[in-house]
Write a protein that holds these residues in place. Structure first.
Motif, short mmCIF file in Angstrom:
data_model
loop_
_atom_site.label_atom_id
_atom_site.label_comp_id
_atom_site.label_asym_id
_atom_site.label_seq_id
_atom_site.Cartn_x
_atom_site.Cartn_y
_atom_site.Cartn_z
N GLY A 182 5.21 9.94 0.10
CA GLY A 182 3.91 10.53 0.39
C GLY A 182 2.76 9.58 0.13
N GLY A 183 3.03 8.43 -0.49
CA GLY A 183 2.02 7.41 -0.65
C GLY A 183 1.46 7.22 -2.04
N ALA A 184 1.78 8.12 -2.98
CA ALA A 184 1.18 8.01 -4.32
C ALA A 184 1.57 6.71 -5.01
CB ALA A 184 1.59 9.20 -5.18
N LEU A 185 2.81 6.27 -4.84
CA LEU A 185 3.27 5.07 -5.54
C LEU A 185 2.60 3.82 -4.99
CD1 LEU A 185 5.01 3.65 -7.60
CD2 LEU A 185 6.93 3.75 -5.99
N VAL A 186 2.68 3.59 -3.68
CA VAL A 186 2.07 2.38 -3.12
C VAL A 186 0.55 2.43 -3.27
CG1 VAL A 186 3.92 1.77 -1.53
CG2 VAL A 186 2.13 3.32 -0.77
N GLY A 187 -0.03 3.63 -3.15
CA GLY A 187 -1.46 3.75 -3.34
C GLY A 187 -1.86 3.43 -4.77
N GLY A 188 -1.12 3.97 -5.73
CA GLY A 188 -1.41 3.70 -7.13
C GLY A 188 -1.25 2.23 -7.48
N LEU A 189 -0.19 1.61 -6.96
CA LEU A 189 0.02 0.18 -7.20
C LEU A 189 -1.12 -0.63 -6.61
CD1 LEU A 189 3.85 -0.10 -6.47
CD2 LEU A 189 2.74 -0.52 -8.67
N ALA A 190 -1.57 -0.28 -5.42
CA ALA A 190 -2.68 -1.00 -4.79
C ALA A 190 -3.95 -0.84 -5.60
CB ALA A 190 -2.88 -0.50 -3.36
N ALA A 191 -4.21 0.37 -6.10
CA ALA A 191 -5.40 0.59 -6.91
C ALA A 191 -5.34 -0.22 -8.20
CB ALA A 191 -5.55 2.08 -7.23
N ALA A 192 -4.15 -0.31 -8.80
CA ALA A 192 -4.00 -1.03 -10.06
C ALA A 192 -4.07 -2.54 -9.88
CB ALA A 192 -2.66 -0.66 -10.71
N LEU A 193 -3.44 -3.04 -8.84
CA LEU A 193 -3.29 -4.49 -8.67
C LEU A 193 -4.32 -5.10 -7.73
CD1 LEU A 193 0.61 -4.56 -8.43
CD2 LEU A 193 -0.82 -4.98 -10.45
N GLY A 194 -4.90 -4.29 -6.86
CA GLY A 194 -5.91 -4.79 -5.94
C GLY A 194 -5.41 -5.99 -5.16
N ARG A 195 -6.21 -7.05 -5.16
CA ARG A 195 -5.81 -8.28 -4.48
C ARG A 195 -5.24 -9.30 -5.45
NH1 ARG A 195 -7.17 -7.77 0.67
NH2 ARG A 195 -8.92 -6.39 1.21
N ARG A 196 -5.05 -8.88 -6.70
CA ARG A 196 -4.43 -9.78 -7.67
C ARG A 196 -2.97 -10.05 -7.32
NH1 ARG A 196 -7.47 -6.02 -10.00
NH2 ARG A 196 -9.02 -6.57 -11.59
N GLN A 197 -2.33 -9.06 -6.72
CA GLN A 197 -0.90 -9.12 -6.47
C GLN A 197 -0.61 -8.34 -5.19
OE1 GLN A 197 0.97 -8.47 -10.18
NE2 GLN A 197 3.06 -8.51 -9.41
N ARG A 198 0.24 -8.88 -4.34
CA ARG A 198 0.51 -8.24 -3.06
C ARG A 198 1.42 -7.03 -3.25
NH1 ARG A 198 3.76 -10.80 2.07
NH2 ARG A 198 2.97 -9.37 3.67
N VAL A 199 1.04 -5.90 -2.67
CA VAL A 199 1.85 -4.69 -2.68
C VAL A 199 2.34 -4.45 -1.26
CG1 VAL A 199 1.89 -2.20 -3.10
CG2 VAL A 199 0.55 -3.71 -4.60
N ILE A 200 3.64 -4.15 -1.11
CA ILE A 200 4.26 -3.96 0.21
C ILE A 200 4.97 -2.63 0.22
CG2 ILE A 200 5.96 -4.86 1.85
CD1 ILE A 200 5.32 -7.60 0.14
N GLY A 201 4.61 -1.77 1.16
CA GLY A 201 5.27 -0.47 1.30
C GLY A 201 6.53 -0.57 2.14
N VAL A 202 7.53 0.20 1.76
CA VAL A 202 8.79 0.22 2.50
C VAL A 202 9.14 1.68 2.81
CG1 VAL A 202 11.23 -0.43 2.52
CG2 VAL A 202 9.57 -1.83 1.25
N GLU A 203 9.51 1.93 4.05
CA GLU A 203 9.84 3.31 4.44
C GLU A 203 10.95 3.31 5.49
OE1 GLU A 203 6.13 4.94 5.72
OE2 GLU A 203 5.69 3.29 7.06
N PRO A 204 11.68 4.42 5.59
CA PRO A 204 12.76 4.49 6.58
C PRO A 204 12.21 4.54 8.00
CG PRO A 204 12.47 6.62 5.50
CD PRO A 204 11.60 5.65 4.78
N GLU A 205 12.96 3.97 8.92
CA GLU A 205 12.52 3.97 10.32
C GLU A 205 12.27 5.38 10.83
OE1 GLU A 205 14.64 -0.05 12.14
OE2 GLU A 205 15.57 1.92 12.46
N ARG A 206 13.09 6.33 10.39
CA ARG A 206 12.98 7.70 10.91
C ARG A 206 11.76 8.44 10.37
NH1 ARG A 206 14.64 11.13 6.92
NH2 ARG A 206 15.89 10.24 5.25
N ARG A 207 11.11 7.92 9.34
CA ARG A 207 9.93 8.59 8.77
C ARG A 207 8.93 7.53 8.31
NH1 ARG A 207 8.71 13.72 6.53
NH2 ARG A 207 10.28 14.58 7.90
N ALA A 208 8.45 6.74 9.28
CA ALA A 208 7.52 5.64 8.97
C ALA A 208 6.09 6.16 8.96
CB ALA A 208 7.69 4.51 9.97
N VAL A 209 5.75 6.92 7.92
CA VAL A 209 4.46 7.61 7.88
C VAL A 209 3.29 6.66 7.64
CG1 VAL A 209 5.46 9.83 7.19
CG2 VAL A 209 4.81 8.18 5.43
#
Length: 314
Positions: A187-214
Motif C-alpha cells: 500500500g506504500g507505507a514502507l517505501v513512503g516512510g523510507l523515502a521520508a526518512a532518507l530523502g536524497r541521502r540514500q536511494r529508495v527503490i520500490g518493488v512490486e509484483p507484475e500483477r499488482r504494480a500499483v
C-alpha cells in the motif's frame, strides 16, 4: 473508495515527522537486526545487507505505523476501525491491544484465514465485507462513523507512514555508507516512510509484483489508480502520501514475476532458513532475478518486511 480520507492533495510527511515518531515509539518496538551476507544473483554472489524486519512484533513492519498512529491519537475514541486484508490488520490489532484499545478489522472475503486468525489472537473483532480491499475500506469508514470510532487508514495516513519510516533511521545507524534500499511497495507505507526518512541521502527503490504494480501505475498517471487483482486481498492502489513521497524523492517502481518471488523465498529458506511471505521476499526477488542491477562490487540493502505467510501454503 481507498484508504485516503480525502481526494485533495495529501498531507506531506518529512524526516522531522519520522524523527518525532521514533521518539514516540521509544521502548515500544524491536530494533530489528541487519544481516550482512551474500545472495546468489544471475551472475554470481551479490553483497547484501538483509534488514530482518520480519522479526518485528507481529511479524511485520506495519506495527511501527499502527503504534505510532494510535499513540499520536491518544485523545481520540478508544475504539479503532480499519480495513485490511492481512498484515496491516494484524499490526493494528496488536497495537490496539498493547495500548488498551479495542479494534475492529474489516476484511474482504479473500483475506487469508491464517492472517484473520492472527487478528483474532490479538483480540480484534473481524468482520468480512465485500470481495476487494476497496469495498472493505468503504464499509470500515461507514462503521467507524456509526460507532463514533477512530478510523485508521492502514496505509495512507501521515502517522502510519512516519512510523514505518523509523526503519530507515535504523538503517542509517546499522549499515555503513549509503547503499540503495530495496523495499516492497504494497500500500506504500514502507517505501513512503523510507523515502521520508532518507530523502536524497540514500536511494529508495520500490518493488512490486507484475500483477499488482500499483506504484508504477500511479507514477505513470500522477495519481493513485486502481490496479485490480482477483486473487489478492491487498490494496488495489498505492497511498496518495506514498506517491507524493515517491515523486518528491524519485523512488522508482521495479516489478518482479511470481516465479522470481518464489525463487527468492526458496533461496532464503535454503541458505538462511528464513521463511518469508511473498510480500516479505519481493524486494530480494528484484536483486536475485536481475530486475535491479547494483553497481559492481557494491552492497544493497534489502528489507525483508514480513513473515506471516500461511504455513500450509507453498
Amino acid at each position: 473508495m481507498t484508504d485516503s480520507a480525502t481526494d485533495t492533495a495529501p498531507p506531506r510527511v518529512f524526516r522531522s515527522d519520522v524523527r518525532a515518531a521514533r521518539k514516540r515509539l521509544a521502548g515500544q518496538l524491536r530494533k530489528t537486526p541487519v544481516f550482512h551476507t551474500t545472495v546468489t544473483g544471475p551472475d554470481g554472489p551479490l553483497p547484501v545487507s538483509l534488514k530482518l524486519e520480519y522479526l518485528q512484533h507481529g511479524g511485520t513492519f506495519q506495527v511501527r505505523g499502527s503504534l505510532n498512529a494510535l499513540l499520536a491519537a491518544a485523545g481520540e475514541p478508544p475504539h479503532v476501525v480499519l480495513a485490511a486484508g492481512g498484515n496491516a490488520g494484524i499490526a493494528a490489532a496488536l497495537a490496539a491491544a498493547r495500548l488498551g484499545r479495542t479494534c475492529t478489522v474489516v476484511v474482504p472475503e479473500t483475506a487469508p484465514h491464517s492472517k484473520v486468525a492472527a487478528m483474532w489472537a490479538h483480540g480484534a473483532e473481524v468482520r468480512w465485507h465485500g470481495t476487494s480491499h476497496a469495498e472493505a475500506c468503504a464499509h470500515a469508514a461507514e462503521l467507524a462513523r456509526e460507532r463514533g470510532a477512530l478510523y485508521l487508514p492502514a496505509h495512507d495516513s501521515p502517522a502510519v507512514v512516519a512510523g514505518a519510516g523509523v526503519l530507515g533511521l535504523e538503517l542509517e545507524e546499522q549499515v555503513r555508507g549509503r547503499p540503495p534500499v530495496l523495499a516492497a511497495v504494497g500500500g506504500g507505507a514502507l517505501v513512503g516512510g523510507l523515502a521520508a526518512a532518507l530523502g536524497r541521502r540514500q536511494r529508495v527503490i520500490g518493488v512490486e509484483p507484475e500483477r499488482r504494480a500499483v506504484l508504477r501505475a500511479a507514477l505513470a498517471a500522477r495519481w493513485p489508480v486502481a490496479v485490480p487483482a482477483v486473487d489478492s486481498a491487498g490494496p488495489d492502489r498505492v497511498g496518495a502520501i506514498a506517491l507524493e513521497l515517491a515523486r518528491r524523492y524519485d523512488v522508482p517502481a521495479l516489478t518482479v514475476t511470481e516465479d522470481a518471488v518464489d525463487a527468492a523465498r526458496e533461496q532464503l529458506w535454503r541458505e538462511f532458513r528464513i521463511v518469508a511471505e511473498p510480500s516479505g521476499a519481493a524486494a530480494l526477488a528484484a536483486l536475485v532475478s536481475g530486475a535491479f542491477v547494483p553497481e559492481k562490487g557494491s552492497r544493497t540493502v534489502v528489507v525483508l518486511c514480513g513473515a506471516n505467510g500461511d504455513p500450509g501454503a507453498s
